[in-house]
Design a protein around this motif. Structure first.
Motif, PDB file in Angstrom:
ATOM      1  N   ARG A  27       0.839  -1.202   0.000  1.00  0.00           N
ATOM      2  CA  ARG A  27       0.000   0.000   0.000  1.00  0.00           C
ATOM      3  C   ARG A  27       0.876   1.255   0.000  1.00  0.00           C
ATOM      4  O   ARG A  27       1.732   1.435   0.868  1.00  0.00           O
ATOM      5  CB  ARG A  27      -0.878  -0.018   1.253  1.00  0.00           C
TER       6      ARG A  27
ATOM      7  N   ASP B  90      -5.539  -6.283  16.781  1.00  0.00           N
ATOM      8  CA  ASP B  90      -6.049  -4.914  16.775  1.00  0.00           C
ATOM      9  C   ASP B  90      -5.128  -4.018  15.933  1.00  0.00           C
ATOM     10  O   ASP B  90      -5.595  -3.224  15.108  1.00  0.00           O
ATOM     11  CB  ASP B  90      -6.118  -4.428  18.226  1.00  0.00           C
ATOM     12  N   LEU B  91      -3.836  -4.175  16.115  1.00  0.00           N
ATOM     13  CA  LEU B  91      -2.881  -3.355  15.366  1.00  0.00           C
ATOM     14  C   LEU B  91      -2.843  -3.743  13.886  1.00  0.00           C
ATOM     15  O   LEU B  91      -2.594  -2.891  13.024  1.00  0.00           O
ATOM     16  CB  LEU B  91      -1.483  -3.478  15.980  1.00  0.00           C
TER      17      LEU B  91
ATOM     18  N   ILE C 249      -5.399  -4.591  12.115  1.00  0.00           N
ATOM     19  CA  ILE C 249      -6.502  -3.822  11.523  1.00  0.00           C
ATOM     20  C   ILE C 249      -6.046  -2.390  11.288  1.00  0.00           C
ATOM     21  O   ILE C 249      -6.280  -1.810  10.228  1.00  0.00           O
ATOM     22  CB  ILE C 249      -7.744  -3.854  12.432  1.00  0.00           C
ATOM     23  N   GLN C 250      -5.382  -1.821  12.274  1.00  0.00           N
ATOM     24  CA  GLN C 250      -4.972  -0.421  12.181  1.00  0.00           C
ATOM     25  C   GLN C 250      -4.040  -0.189  10.994  1.00  0.00           C
ATOM     26  O   GLN C 250      -4.158   0.821  10.310  1.00  0.00           O
ATOM     27  CB  GLN C 250      -4.315   0.003  13.511  1.00  0.00           C
TER      28      GLN C 250
ATOM     29  N   GLY D 241      -6.026   0.191   7.961  1.00  0.00           N
ATOM     30  CA  GLY D 241      -6.938   1.326   7.906  1.00  0.00           C
ATOM     31  C   GLY D 241      -8.368   0.875   7.666  1.00  0.00           C
ATOM     32  O   GLY D 241      -8.773  -0.207   8.113  1.00  0.00           O
ATOM     33  N   GLY D 242      -9.137   1.685   6.942  1.00  0.00           N
ATOM     34  CA  GLY D 242     -10.544   1.361   6.696  1.00  0.00           C
ATOM     35  C   GLY D 242     -10.722  -0.014   6.055  1.00  0.00           C
ATOM     36  O   GLY D 242     -11.690  -0.725   6.355  1.00  0.00           O
ATOM     37  N   TYR D 243      -9.794  -0.405   5.197  1.00  0.00           N
ATOM     38  CA  TYR D 243      -9.908  -1.719   4.563  1.00  0.00           C
ATOM     39  C   TYR D 243      -9.907  -2.832   5.613  1.00  0.00           C
ATOM     40  O   TYR D 243     -10.613  -3.822   5.481  1.00  0.00           O
ATOM     41  CB  TYR D 243      -8.776  -1.933   3.554  1.00  0.00           C
TER      42      TYR D 243
ATOM     43  N   TYR E  37     -11.155  -2.852   8.409  1.00  0.00           N
ATOM     44  CA  TYR E  37     -12.435  -2.921   9.129  1.00  0.00           C
ATOM     45  C   TYR E  37     -13.509  -3.608   8.288  1.00  0.00           C
ATOM     46  O   TYR E  37     -14.599  -3.862   8.758  1.00  0.00           O
ATOM     47  CB  TYR E  37     -12.869  -1.497   9.501  1.00  0.00           C
ATOM     48  N   THR E  38     -13.186  -3.888   7.015  1.00  0.00           N
ATOM     49  CA  THR E  38     -14.178  -4.556   6.168  1.00  0.00           C
ATOM     50  C   THR E  38     -13.956  -6.060   6.174  1.00  0.00           C
ATOM     51  O   THR E  38     -12.858  -6.543   6.455  1.00  0.00           O
ATOM     52  CB  THR E  38     -14.099  -4.082   4.708  1.00  0.00           C
TER      53      THR E  38
ATOM     54  N   TRP F 251     -15.352   5.160   1.175  1.00  0.00           N
ATOM     55  CA  TRP F 251     -15.670   5.234   2.609  1.00  0.00           C
ATOM     56  C   TRP F 251     -16.701   6.332   2.903  1.00  0.00           C
ATOM     57  O   TRP F 251     -16.610   7.005   3.920  1.00  0.00           O
ATOM     58  CB  TRP F 251     -14.427   5.501   3.474  1.00  0.00           C
TER      59      TRP F 251
ATOM     60  N   HIS G 273     -18.659  -3.747   3.358  1.00  0.00           N
ATOM     61  CA  HIS G 273     -19.238  -4.627   4.370  1.00  0.00           C
ATOM     62  C   HIS G 273     -18.303  -4.663   5.561  1.00  0.00           C
ATOM     63  O   HIS G 273     -17.201  -5.183   5.488  1.00  0.00           O
ATOM     64  CB  HIS G 273     -19.479  -6.002   3.774  1.00  0.00           C
ATOM     65  N   LYS G 274     -18.769  -4.070   6.641  1.00  0.00           N
ATOM     66  CA  LYS G 274     -17.895  -3.774   7.773  1.00  0.00           C
ATOM     67  C   LYS G 274     -18.086  -4.748   8.925  1.00  0.00           C
ATOM     68  O   LYS G 274     -19.074  -5.458   9.002  1.00  0.00           O
ATOM     69  CB  LYS G 274     -18.182  -2.354   8.260  1.00  0.00           C
ATOM     70  N   MET G 275     -17.121  -4.726   9.823  1.00  0.00           N
ATOM     71  CA  MET G 275     -17.209  -5.525  11.046  1.00  0.00           C
ATOM     72  C   MET G 275     -18.323  -5.010  11.953  1.00  0.00           C
ATOM     73  O   MET G 275     -18.970  -5.790  12.658  1.00  0.00           O
ATOM     74  CB  MET G 275     -15.868  -5.455  11.782  1.00  0.00           C
TER      75      MET G 275
ATOM     76  N   ARG H 238     -14.695  -0.511  17.176  1.00  0.00           N
ATOM     77  CA  ARG H 238     -13.386  -0.700  16.537  1.00  0.00           C
ATOM     78  C   ARG H 238     -13.180   0.239  15.354  1.00  0.00           C
ATOM     79  O   ARG H 238     -12.041   0.496  14.945  1.00  0.00           O
ATOM     80  CB  ARG H 238     -13.208  -2.161  16.110  1.00  0.00           C
ATOM     81  N   LEU H 239     -14.264   0.797  14.809  1.00  0.00           N
ATOM     82  CA  LEU H 239     -14.097   1.754  13.712  1.00  0.00           C
ATOM     83  C   LEU H 239     -13.474   3.068  14.183  1.00  0.00           C
ATOM     84  O   LEU H 239     -12.761   3.734  13.420  1.00  0.00           O
ATOM     85  CB  LEU H 239     -15.464   2.045  13.071  1.00  0.00           C
TER      86      LEU H 239
ATOM     87  N   ILE I  84     -10.114   4.524  13.595  1.00  0.00           N
ATOM     88  CA  ILE I  84      -9.723   4.567  12.178  1.00  0.00           C
ATOM     89  C   ILE I  84     -10.297   5.787  11.458  1.00  0.00           C
ATOM     90  O   ILE I  84      -9.556   6.565  10.869  1.00  0.00           O
ATOM     91  CB  ILE I  84     -10.186   3.281  11.448  1.00  0.00           C
TER      92      ILE I  84
ATOM     93  N   THR J 163      -6.863   8.412  11.514  1.00  0.00           N
ATOM     94  CA  THR J 163      -6.476   7.347  12.441  1.00  0.00           C
ATOM     95  C   THR J 163      -5.786   7.919  13.679  1.00  0.00           C
ATOM     96  O   THR J 163      -5.386   9.089  13.710  1.00  0.00           O
ATOM     97  CB  THR J 163      -5.478   6.383  11.772  1.00  0.00           C
TER      98      THR J 163
END
Lengths: 613, 613
Positions: free
Chosen positions: A339, A427-428, A430-431, A434-436, A438-439, B200, B263-265, B452-453, B456, B460
């Motif tokens: 990325r 958790d990290l 996911i961070q 980013g937004g991806y 969370y999907t 987003w 489609h999110k968590m 969790r969102l 982000i 962030t």
């Protein structure tokens, strides 16, 4: 070519360079194996995990187990994956040859299992429970039960469960109310009829194995017909779903029914059931209500026996948690390399170049380093414990007590540290995405949901803290802590001779001296209840101090390997040193915070008015 | 009788006892309101939130937004809830009377919004975005655009979005590629045609409002047809889904289509879209491809204007995160009072009594205290910032600059601290529930997924850290930090006169002195890139230090209220003191760890070989 979920070098370093698997293979018990057979097993485990466990990771999350006519159906891909797992002998790997096992070291088996757990922890839960079940039976059950139940488990034909919790008594086994009424005996031993409900039973029903072997805690009523209060009244029973050869009711469906499925946030591939025993409504073996069970061990001796399986399950939970953290870490590294976004910090104003890969941003590297430190640290911890299992069972006689004692001390840490920090790693991960992240298009959100179970099941973090501080520390004679501290000190001595590690060696020595002093202080102070109110903080400090020791030890090994590295190996070793440095710079300072909380023994949680919440 | 999601006393204490809402109501701007009208608004907000937002919390998670013929459909209950929200005037609450608003203080509106966010954060996201959108338009757009777009938003008939990110440029707005080509002008102002993709976009499409007002960042090509690199090239455009009165194309469907749904968590009730502008395939206003947009502000001035909405969205994110943490906390308290399990620590061996409520276990109380400290601390922080908004806009002239300056400094904290620690609270709420909390039968697992969102979106945690340490600290003249430190010191002076708080006052004073010294040290050291590599740890330390200050301030107020309490109020006040004590005993010691990391300025993350991961 198939890419295994765990990099071969990550496992190889821990097994060969750090934990000296060769040393274990020198034990007479493992004489049929050499490094080649173990490496071949790891290699095939990685391939089968990638080819059969990984592909249905998301599908098993989307298509949960469901009930059809009282029978739980799970995703067919899970059954196929477990057949492949059986085919390469994974069920048999750690068992003795005399029960059909491959007699591999527990360490080697655990490393192979790491591949499957990284690929799909929910699918791996079925063999994990099955093998713990079989292990208990081999050790404590009579020959007929072993033949009828354990051998088919070791072949991967039957799966197993552990049935402890009840809806009204989650972690408090003293309060279980399942009754076991004597019902004569047959070839399988003393027979009982069981009546009660068991909650949170993973693999409690499924359609992937020929039969299911439930290990059930229940109470035998006393002469007055009442259940004995407390844990002393608990006995252990083998309750097969379909009664097995040697039973007076062989071939009949037992009186065990699925009363419901739990719908979880994660770990969805693992069917989790409420089971009713002895309803008599659907199945009546021999024409009578009551689930037929065979007692293992004496009346009232069920809990200590079950804890053999529980302790091994706790370490397995730690392995699963570590591997969830590990897989998220590897995905985050790949994402961060691909990325492109943003500019270097030093050039943020008026930069003209294109965006850089996000792995070039220091804060992203911090997120990755933390994940590496947590995930690889957790894996190292669990494999260290796996080696202790081998030492305790098959090592030189003079070392067995020490290994067992240290294993007992480390078990609550090996369960909790990977669960808490593996989850933090997810958790990290996911961070980093980013937004991806969370999907549901990416796996990291599922890894996070899956891992959230691990601080709960097989004893919550709070319960592990009570175990570590109570039974393993305050009520212990100090022998196990002394063993641990000697091993820590040996690492300190080696590390202080290496300039890059000398400061960390000093920090580690100081940390453990503080822990030792604190334990002495708490023992002297008395009033264990006041100390135990801080047990979770004690576990947090202790866990970090253990992992700090092992990171320093890994760094010593990585820094002193005598084979000259190629570029890839040099990067690998520098990664180990970087993770160690990260841990000492960023994580070790937290230990003092937790120790301070424990040492202060604040009475806040004991004295607060519950109405104040 | 309906129970509001947030306890009336929790809001009343913060608003009246702590933040002196009456002081705000004395400003001429708020002369039409008294404490009674505000309390009535809060009361009805609590009831409507409970009656219309809460009931579909789980349903909206289970039935995600979906596309039917290019149109996003959301759960009908969301539309009904938002109609009820509009009916009680919530959309209008903070706006000036001249645009149809109720002209309530931002503080009062935020407290009312807290009820809706606690009840259902995903449904609350629609009005949150709509109101930020309208606020920007009222401030920066011409009268015709305000009339055509903002007024219907303030009436709750149109909803709004903010369209910043693009698939290839998440947080890096300098790299956006959406083009805005001049297309003449009409009654609404300078008109453009937009071409590009926006990712987003929350509320990017839905079927709950008559129209949707998109605020879109795009670049106007230079004379050479190329886009200007960097953020200087960014302009801001109003792009309605259906073109509005005053447009040359009024009534026509604009060239904006939904290319996909994310489609999110969690946060699943909020439709989150990839929008394509200017495809020309489905809609061609005036017969031409290109999404019709009206510029707001000058060419190249889009980003600073958009940041007005962004900053207010960041504080709203903090409020949502706080309320997710809060609701989990209240659910955990209820569960801990009901659920009976285990025996007191002091009586674990040979106890004969029945199991106790788990709220009697010290470790469960620790989990609850931490949740209280995080959730109520986060809510307090966000409401404090809401008051600063009122002070900046409507307070006495001499205090406005100070309020605005402090608000700028606190914005990254108000966004991040609730997001990170509200999520931590939700994690602990699951832990209190044990296995049950991991199932979808309880709301705590959804609260955790929803929250969790928040670390982000809208920047962030890493980006907030860079903002706090870079723009707000290293590149600032120090005025805002000085304001903050004066307010902290005032609390210290009050607290040290109270024996129960004197030690905490001292600890707080020492902490802020350290932060001040560290900032001076970093400014003197230069090499901002080396400092900024530690920005997230700086934000962690700073956030904890801010919340510690506010907890001490809350405790001072709770300890010195001059109305004699009844039993319930006495318990409430003791809870505030207990949470303050918890924060200073358990959380404040962490600050030194983070400050140590910042002060050391380790070069590890800057120098590590990326191949080492």
């Amino acid at each position: 070519m198939t890419t295994p979920p765990v990099r071969a070098r990550d496992l190889g370093f821990l097994l060969h360079d750090w934990l000296s698997l060769e040393g274990l293979l020198a034990y007479p018990h493992f004489q049929d194996h050499g490094r080649e057979t173990v490496d071949a097993m790891l290699d095939i485990a990685g391939r089968v995990a990638a080819d059969t466990f990984l592909p249905h990771y998301k599908a098993a999350d989307q298509h949960e187990p469901h009930l059809v006519d009282g029978q739980v159906r799970i995703l067919p891909a899970i059954r196929q994956a477990l057949a492949a797992y059986a085919e390469i002998g994974m069920f048999a790997a750690p068992f003795d040859a005399e029960v059909g096992g491959l007699q591999l070291p527990h360490l080697a088996y655990s490393a192979a299992m790491a591949q499957f757990m990284a690929a799909n922890v929910a699918t791996a839960a079925y063999p994990m429970l099955t093998m713990g079940n079989a292990e208990l039976l081999v050790r404590y059950a009579g020959a007929a039960l072993v033949r009828a139940c354990a051998l088919p488990e070791i072949q991967g034909r039957y799966f197993g469960t552990m049935c402890l919790s009840e809806p009204q008594a989650g972690s408090s086994l003293a309060d279980i109310a399942t009754r076991a009424v004597p019902d004569g005996s047959d070839e399988l031993g003393p027979r009982y009829r069981l009546f009660g409900n068991k909650m949170w039973i993973s693999g409690g029903d499924q359609d992937a194995s020929e039969n299911i072997v439930h290990l059930v805690l229940a109470k035998v009523p006393g002469p007055d017909g009442k259940l004995i209060p407390g844990t002393q009244g608990i006995s252990l029973f083998v309750v097969p779903k379909v009664l097995v050869d040697g039973s007076a009711f062989a071939g009949q469906r037992n009186d065990v029914v699925v009363a419901g499925l739990n719908h979880k946030m994660g770990y969805r591939g693992t069917a989790n059931c409420l089971l009713n025993f002895g309803e008599g409504a659907h199945h009546r073996p021999g024409g009578e209500a009551g689930a037929v069970g065979y007692r293992v061990g004496g009346v009232g001796q069920g809990l200590p026996i079950m804890f053999q399986m529980m302790n091994s399950a706790r370490i397995s939970v730690g392995l699963g948690a570590a591997m969830l953290g590990y897989r998220g870490y590897r995905l985050a590294v790949d994402y961060a390399r691909d990325r492109r976004q943003g500019r270097p910090l030093a050039a943020q104003k008026g930069a003209t170049g294109g965006p850089v890969a996000i792995i070039d941003h220091p804060d992203v590297r911090r997120l990755l380093l933390a994940q590496k430190a947590y995930a690889e640290g957790a894996l190292a911890l669990v494999l260290y414990c796996a080696r202790l299992v081998d030492e305790e069972r098959h090592g030189p006689a003079e070392g067995r007590t020490e290994a067992g004692s240290l294993l007992g001390l480390l078990t609550p840490v090996a369960k909790t540290w990977p669960a808490e920090w593996g989850l933090a790693a997810n958790d990290l991960a996911i961070q980093v995405h980013g937004g991806y992240g969370y999907t549901r298009d990416f796996d990291v959100e599922q890894l996070y949901r899956d891992n959230r179970l691990n601080p709960i099941h097989e004893g919550t973090t709070g319960i592990q803290g009570l175990d570590l501080m109570g039974r393993k520390t305050l009520r212990d004679d100090g022998a196990s802590l002394a063993i641990l501290r000697r091993r820590v000190q040996a690492t300190v001595e080696r590390a202080r001779r290496l300039p890059a590690l000398a400061d960390f060696a000093h920090a580690l020595e100081v940390t453990w001296a503080r822990i030792g002093a604190l334990v002495g202080h708490l023992k002297a102070a008395g009033d264990d209840a006041a100390s135990l109110a801080q047990a979770t903080s004690f576990l947090s400090a202790f866990g970090h101090a253990v992992v700090a020791w092992q990171w320093l030890d890994q760094a010593v090994v990585a820094g002193t390997l005598d084979v000259a590295p190629d570029a890839e190996e040099a990067a690998f070793r520098s990664g180990k040193l970087a993770a160690c440095r990260f841990f000492f710079e960023t994580e070790v300072p937290r230990i003092d915070v937790w120790l301070g909380i424990v040492g202060r023994r604040s009475d806040l949680t004991q004295t607060i008015d519950p109405a104040a919440f």
